[in-house]
Design a protein around this motif. Sequence first.
Motif, PDB file in Angstrom:
ATOM      1  N   MET A 150       0.707  -1.469   0.003  1.00 21.29           N
ATOM      2  CA  MET A 150      -0.115  -0.041   0.164  1.00 21.29           C
ATOM      3  C   MET A 150       0.863   1.470   0.224  1.00 21.29           C
ATOM      4  SD  MET A 150      -2.892  -1.242  -0.070  1.00 21.29           S
ATOM      5  CE  MET A 150      -2.457  -2.862  -0.893  1.00 21.29           C
ATOM      6  N   SER A 151       2.156   1.100  -0.035  1.00 17.07           N
ATOM      7  CA  SER A 151       3.070   2.227  -0.305  1.00 17.07           C
ATOM      8  C   SER A 151       2.957   2.590  -1.782  1.00 17.07           C
ATOM      9  CB  SER A 151       4.624   2.054   0.117  1.00 17.07           C
ATOM     10  OG  SER A 151       4.550   1.551   1.447  1.00 17.07           O
ATOM     11  N   GLU A 152       2.515   1.685  -2.506  1.00 16.51           N
ATOM     12  CA  GLU A 152       2.352   1.925  -4.105  1.00 16.51           C
ATOM     13  C   GLU A 152       1.026   1.545  -4.615  1.00 16.51           C
ATOM     14  OE1 GLU A 152       4.953   2.690  -5.912  1.00 16.51           O
ATOM     15  OE2 GLU A 152       6.636   2.238  -4.439  1.00 16.51           O
ATOM     16  N   ALA A 162      -2.930   3.463   3.652  1.00 18.32           N
ATOM     17  CA  ALA A 162      -2.108   3.947   2.301  1.00 18.32           C
ATOM     18  C   ALA A 162      -1.329   5.312   2.288  1.00 18.32           C
ATOM     19  CB  ALA A 162      -2.988   3.604   0.996  1.00 18.32           C
ATOM     20  N   ALA A 163      -2.130   6.060   2.780  1.00 16.41           N
ATOM     21  CA  ALA A 163      -1.646   7.398   2.885  1.00 16.41           C
ATOM     22  C   ALA A 163      -0.423   7.284   3.906  1.00 16.41           C
ATOM     23  CB  ALA A 163      -2.536   8.264   3.638  1.00 16.41           C
ATOM     24  N   ALA A 164      -0.707   6.523   4.883  1.00 17.77           N
ATOM     25  CA  ALA A 164       0.710   6.588   5.687  1.00 17.77           C
ATOM     26  C   ALA A 164       1.893   5.943   5.427  1.00 17.77           C
ATOM     27  CB  ALA A 164       0.172   6.020   7.286  1.00 17.77           C
ATOM     28  N   LYS A 165       1.385   4.719   4.852  1.00 21.98           N
ATOM     29  CA  LYS A 165       2.618   3.804   4.024  1.00 21.98           C
ATOM     30  C   LYS A 165       3.262   4.383   3.059  1.00 21.98           C
ATOM     31  CE  LYS A 165       2.566   0.381   7.057  1.00 21.98           C
ATOM     32  NZ  LYS A 165       3.698  -0.096   7.842  1.00 21.98           N
ATOM     33  N   GLY A 166       2.608   5.281   2.196  1.00 21.01           N
ATOM     34  CA  GLY A 166       3.096   5.852   1.059  1.00 21.01           C
ATOM     35  C   GLY A 166       3.938   7.089   1.575  1.00 21.01           C
ATOM     36  N   GLY A 188      13.498   0.473   3.028  1.00 22.65           N
ATOM     37  CA  GLY A 188      12.298  -0.103   3.449  1.00 22.65           C
ATOM     38  C   GLY A 188      12.086  -1.508   3.139  1.00 22.65           C
ATOM     39  N   ILE A 189      11.242  -2.282   3.679  1.00 26.58           N
ATOM     40  CA  ILE A 189      10.555  -3.616   3.212  1.00 26.58           C
ATOM     41  C   ILE A 189       9.131  -3.559   3.043  1.00 26.58           C
ATOM     42  CG2 ILE A 189      10.216  -6.038   4.054  1.00 26.58           C
ATOM     43  CD1 ILE A 189      13.055  -6.231   5.113  1.00 26.58           C
TER      44      ILE A 189
END
Length: 262
Positions: A150-152, A162-166, A188-189
């Motif tokens: 969810m970073s992507e 998703a906002a936080a992980k992005g 990051g992993i």
Amino acid sequence: MEFSLEDYKLDGKIALVTGATYGIGFELASALAKAGATIVFNDLKQEFVAKGIAAYKAEGIKAYGYVFDVTDESAVQAAIKQIEAEVGVIDILINNAGIIKRIPMIEMSAADFRQVVDVDLNAPFIVAKAVIPSMIEKGGGKIINICSMMSELGRETVSAYAAAKGGLKMLTKNIASEYGQYNIQCNGIGPGYIETPQTAPLRENGHPFNDFILAKTPANRWGTTYDLAGPTVFLASKASDFVNGHVLYVDGGILAYIGKQP
């Protein structure tokens, strides 16, 4: 310099893994311990810390547990000073602690959104900020942020996550940019869908979500915590000294794949 397997060993290193009393964090910390690192972890309550220490002991690992809230800057600063005094300067930080709230965006309160961002993004900033000065003084260090697919990608009901992980992906890149000159590597992993006790009901044959994940994953299986161990040790070790600002997605190829045609 010549290649050596010694470069992957973590003997003499002290690793802080936040929220590592169970689950993925516990497995990552265990992998670091098996590579030679001394493990430090935290949780919100003493009873959870005690359970964590017992779980590590059962695996033959001596771990040091501390009670503090990763979102409380003053508590984090005090805990890091205590850890440095009692265990030593932290060489490896894994920002693992995190939460998710699965709520449709228009039904989610701003307070819930802020809480997810506070734990998943603000806390890694707070903890990294606390350990970096001593890393600089010592001559280097490793910071590993546990990101997410969810970073992507986006998905229903995870707007805050998703906002936080992005944001965590970009914080990772910025720490690398700002502190790489001090021999600090921040990477990051991004785990894919991993087999855990919590996902067991979803992984039963015939479950729609299991079918969905298998159809989206070129490896045609769920990941295991073992799949995360090697990348974690690599990013924590001397072998990755020229890897900085990178997010390593351990996802069986999901992010590379559009999925099977129906």
